[in-house]
Write a protein that holds these residues in place. Structure first.
Motif, PDB file in Angstrom:
ATOM      1  N   ARG A  43       0.869  -1.183   0.000  1.00  0.00           N
ATOM      2  CA  ARG A  43       0.000   0.000   0.000  1.00  0.00           C
ATOM      3  C   ARG A  43       0.903   1.229   0.000  1.00  0.00           C
ATOM      4  O   ARG A  43       1.661   1.448   0.934  1.00  0.00           O
ATOM      5  CB  ARG A  43      -0.902   0.014   1.231  1.00  0.00           C
ATOM      6  CG  ARG A  43      -1.893   1.179   1.250  1.00  0.00           C
ATOM      7  CD  ARG A  43      -2.894   1.034   0.103  1.00  0.00           C
ATOM      8  NE  ARG A  43      -3.961   2.031   0.169  1.00  0.00           N
ATOM      9  CZ  ARG A  43      -3.923   3.219  -0.471  1.00  0.00           C
ATOM     10  NH1 ARG A  43      -2.876   3.543  -1.189  1.00  0.00           N
ATOM     11  NH2 ARG A  43      -4.928   4.062  -0.374  1.00  0.00           N
ATOM     12  N   TYR A  68       0.986   5.284  -0.384  1.00  0.00           N
ATOM     13  CA  TYR A  68       0.191   6.520  -0.374  1.00  0.00           C
ATOM     14  C   TYR A  68       0.922   7.593  -1.160  1.00  0.00           C
ATOM     15  O   TYR A  68       2.141   7.735  -1.040  1.00  0.00           O
ATOM     16  CB  TYR A  68      -0.026   7.022   1.055  1.00  0.00           C
ATOM     17  CG  TYR A  68      -0.947   6.150   1.862  1.00  0.00           C
ATOM     18  CD1 TYR A  68      -2.316   6.183   1.661  1.00  0.00           C
ATOM     19  CD2 TYR A  68      -0.439   5.288   2.840  1.00  0.00           C
ATOM     20  CE1 TYR A  68      -3.167   5.379   2.402  1.00  0.00           C
ATOM     21  CE2 TYR A  68      -1.278   4.487   3.589  1.00  0.00           C
ATOM     22  CZ  TYR A  68      -2.640   4.535   3.365  1.00  0.00           C
ATOM     23  OH  TYR A  68      -3.480   3.738   4.098  1.00  0.00           O
ATOM     24  N   THR A 127      -2.696   0.012   8.440  1.00  0.00           N
ATOM     25  CA  THR A 127      -2.859  -0.077   6.987  1.00  0.00           C
ATOM     26  C   THR A 127      -3.194  -1.513   6.590  1.00  0.00           C
ATOM     27  O   THR A 127      -4.103  -1.756   5.781  1.00  0.00           O
ATOM     28  CB  THR A 127      -1.562   0.370   6.294  1.00  0.00           C
ATOM     29  OG1 THR A 127      -1.253   1.685   6.731  1.00  0.00           O
ATOM     30  CG2 THR A 127      -1.701   0.333   4.784  1.00  0.00           C
ATOM     31  N   ASP A 131      -9.991  -0.665   2.268  1.00  0.00           N
ATOM     32  CA  ASP A 131      -9.053   0.061   1.417  1.00  0.00           C
ATOM     33  C   ASP A 131      -8.554  -0.952   0.385  1.00  0.00           C
ATOM     34  O   ASP A 131      -8.704  -2.160   0.579  1.00  0.00           O
ATOM     35  CB  ASP A 131      -7.894   0.573   2.299  1.00  0.00           C
ATOM     36  CG  ASP A 131      -7.074   1.635   1.578  1.00  0.00           C
ATOM     37  OD1 ASP A 131      -7.511   2.115   0.518  1.00  0.00           O
ATOM     38  OD2 ASP A 131      -5.987   1.966   2.095  1.00  0.00           O
ATOM     39  N   THR A 181     -10.941   5.949   4.382  1.00  0.00           N
ATOM     40  CA  THR A 181     -10.802   7.405   4.314  1.00  0.00           C
ATOM     41  C   THR A 181     -11.969   8.084   5.014  1.00  0.00           C
ATOM     42  O   THR A 181     -11.785   9.046   5.770  1.00  0.00           O
ATOM     43  CB  THR A 181     -10.767   7.844   2.834  1.00  0.00           C
ATOM     44  OG1 THR A 181      -9.915   6.949   2.124  1.00  0.00           O
ATOM     45  CG2 THR A 181     -10.264   9.259   2.697  1.00  0.00           C
TER      46      THR A 181
END
Lengths: 247, 372
Positions: free
Chosen positions: A23, A25, A60, A69, B367
């Motif tokens: 992951r 960002y 995460t 996610d 988010t």
């Protein structure tokens, strides 16, 4: 089928089968690799604690495992379903069916009663109202919270809210419970009560993955995985785990 | 809810006050005098109207009363040490009925006072108040008009709110004004007010008046009038012209009110939805699809907007008369304004409540959960 109780059960089917999860960002022009290629297999009936300092990537990872996610790269199969090709609605349906969440901040819906909070996942599963109420009450009884059914979250203590949240995680009978610092916002007494509930779930053979920075909390799980800098450092099996095998 | 409420209430009150102002102006024009014909000097020559013209008009069939007016503009009016300035209008007793003058105190000029040319005066309401006296204190007092003493025999009621010029006036017998102030070259009237008999036809009488004046002034056929004749029809067309301008003005105000109200509604709804991004995250985490979130927020926005719009419409309808009272206008919320404000508020409320929620539903749940 053989089921482990918290410990490694090599012959049961994997609930989590993640390969090379990444992951990254993008913040402005710079990129931050929060997770750099993680492999993880958690089998049915296992309980696993993921430990690590802040910024190690454990939150995460939990976000990816919970389908909250999407990974930048890697493959994630949950209960036999490859998630990489699923669209938003299919992911929502999979979360609803397969995963129960327990958050550090409880994340109950503030305007709704404890019972309606617990019943909410069933609403999205298309269960009819009388059945939703029946199953929500049953879940509240499991965590010893039936008396608070009509209270709003603001009328409950932190420990009570977390037990309601656990009931919500259980109500759809998901194959995987994900807990993010479940005792992080609680005092030691309430935290102990929540851990007792989690112990019982583990002993019932539920598959649980929790993240924590507290070794005491981690010791309640069969496996402990340590993370640092977006990857696993190593793994240990917990010797204090009550052993025995389910039929 | 608050946004929709305030938006629709504000729009309704604003439109109501605007419509009240429009109605008030139209009725004020109408009150200038029904069945009134008015002749003023016209063309290049100022002095075209004589007292003889007035008498001639008075003898026409269909004319019930005539009030000749001889004005001296801006005369200083003094009561002891207080001074103001007002036009002095010399006229006859019939001015009271022709100009529809109402008394507050005392009486208007009598025929006898006019015939004898007495130094008596009737004050308009503004002239009276400018002398710093209430009507009761003025009766029987003596005021100096351009150095000539007049005894006050009456005070007029106000002709109406914002049109002050009609109230700042001193009426005196035309004979007296003629004797003391008239132009040495002759007596030239500033206006002749004509009351048309109730059963007579306005247009016919106006044509007769015009014909009489033309022949008295010996105007050759085809030449323009040396006077101006106003009749009711012309006054009404002015009134209609005014109200068309007003209506456009009103539509402009209503559009601005709708825009401002809409922005207010949108703003509050946007803030509310943004505050609920976390809730959207929670719902998605436990399995809500985008369409579930969208439907939920749409339903809520519809309910909230309908409720707020209805309450706002009620509050606006109730508040309109009160607001109108503050600005001296009879404001009544019209059904059209209520419907337009309600529908517009609800549409804006629903869109502002639903669209951002739909946007938030597209976020990854993680988010949305971290939002706050």
């Amino acid at each position: 089928m053989a089921e482990g109780r918290g410990g490694v059960a090599p012959f049961s089917s994997p609930v989590i089968d993640a390969t090379g999860l990444q992951r990254i960002y993008t913040v402005g022009s710079s990129t931050v690799a929060a997770l750099r290629g993680v492999d993880l297999v958690v089998r049915k009936g296992e309980s696993a604690a993921i430990m690590g300092p802040s910024g190690s990537g454990k939150s995460t990872l939990l976000g990816l495992l919970g389908l909250l996610d999407r990974p930048t790269a890697g493959r994630y199969v949950i209960q036999g379903t490859d998630t990489s090709t699923l669209d938003d609605d299919e992911l929502a349906a999979l979360r609803n069916r397969a995963i129960g969440f327990i958050f550090q901040a409880f994340n109950l819906l503030p305007a709704e009663s404890a019972e309606d909070n617990v019943a909410a996942p069933l609403l999205y599963a298309g269960v009819r109202r009388p059945e939703r109420q029946r199953r929500a009450m049953a879940a509240l009884e499991t965590v010893g919270s039936a008396d608070w059914r009509s209270r709003r979250p603001t009328e409950l203590s932190g420990g009570q809210q977390q037990r309601v949240a656990i009931a919500r995680a259980l109500v759809g009978d998901p194959g995987l419970i994900l807990a993010d610092e479940p005792t992080g916002n609680l005092d030691s007494v309430s935290g102990g009560e929540v851990l007792d509930v989690l112990d019982r779930l583990r002993d019932e053979g539920r598959t649980i993955v929790l993240i924590t920075h507290d070794p005491t909390v981690a010791s309640h799980a069969g496996r402990t995985l340590r993370m640092s800098d977006g990857g696993f450092l190593g793994e240990e099996l917990c010797s204090t785990e009550p052993d025995g095998a389910g039929a | 809810m608050l946004g929709v409420f305030i938006g629709s209430a504000a729009v309704i009150s604003l439109i109501a006050v605007g419509q009240g102002a429009q109605a008030s102006i139209t009725s004020r024009v109408a009150s200038l005098g029904t069945n009134l014909l008015s002749v003023t000097p016209g063309g290049q020559i100022a002095g075209t109207l004589s007292p003889g013209d007035a008498s001639a008009i008075g003898s026409l069939p269909g004319v019930s009363a005539v009030a000749p007016e001889l004005s001296i503009s801006g005369a200083p009016v003094v009561l002891r040490t207080t001074e103001t300035s007002a036009p002095i209008v010399g006229t006859t007793s019939s001015a009271a009925s022709v100009r529809d003058l109402q008394m507050v105190e005392g009486s208007f000029l009598s025929q006898q006072e006019v015939t004898r040319g007495l130094q008596v005066a009737v004050l308009g309401s503004l002239a009276a108040s400018d002398l710093g006296k209430t009507p009761g204190q003025l009766l029987g007092r003596t005021v100096d008009v351009d150095g000539v003493p007049f005894r006050v025999i009456g005070v007029l009621a106000s002709k109406g709110g914002s049109t002050t010029s009609a109230d700042n006036v001193v009426y005196a017998p035309i004979t007296t004004v003629e004797a003391h102030f008239a132009n040495p070259d002759g007596v030239f009237l500033s206006a002749i007010g004509i009351s048309v008999a109730p059963k007579a036809d306005m247009t016919t009488v106006a044509a007769e008046v015009q014909q009489a004046l033309r022949s008295r002034h010996e105007l050759p056929a085809g030449s323009p009038n040396d006077f101006t004749l106003f009749d009711q029809a012309q006054l009404l067309s002015v009134a209609v012209g005014n109200s068309l301008v007003l209506r456009n003005f009103l539509i402009g105000i209503a559009a601005i009110a709708l825009l401002v109200g809409g922005i207010g509604i949108a703003n509050i709804m946007l803030v509310t939805v943004r505050e609920r991004t976390r809730e959207i995250g929670i719902r998605k985490a436990i399995g809500a699809r985008r369409s579930d979130i969208g439907l939920q927020f749409l339903a809520e926005a519809v309910l909230v907007s309908l409720g707020g719009g209805a309450l706002g419409a009620a509050a606006g309808s109730l508040a309109a008369p009160a607001v109108g009272h503050l600005v001296h206008v009879t404001a009544t919320a019209s059904p059209g304004a209520v419907v337009v404000a309600f529908v517009a508020s609800v549409v804006v409320g629903v869109l502002a409540g639903w669209l951002p929620a739909r946007q938030a539903a597209i976020l990854e749940p993680l988010t949305a959960l971290r939002a706050e």
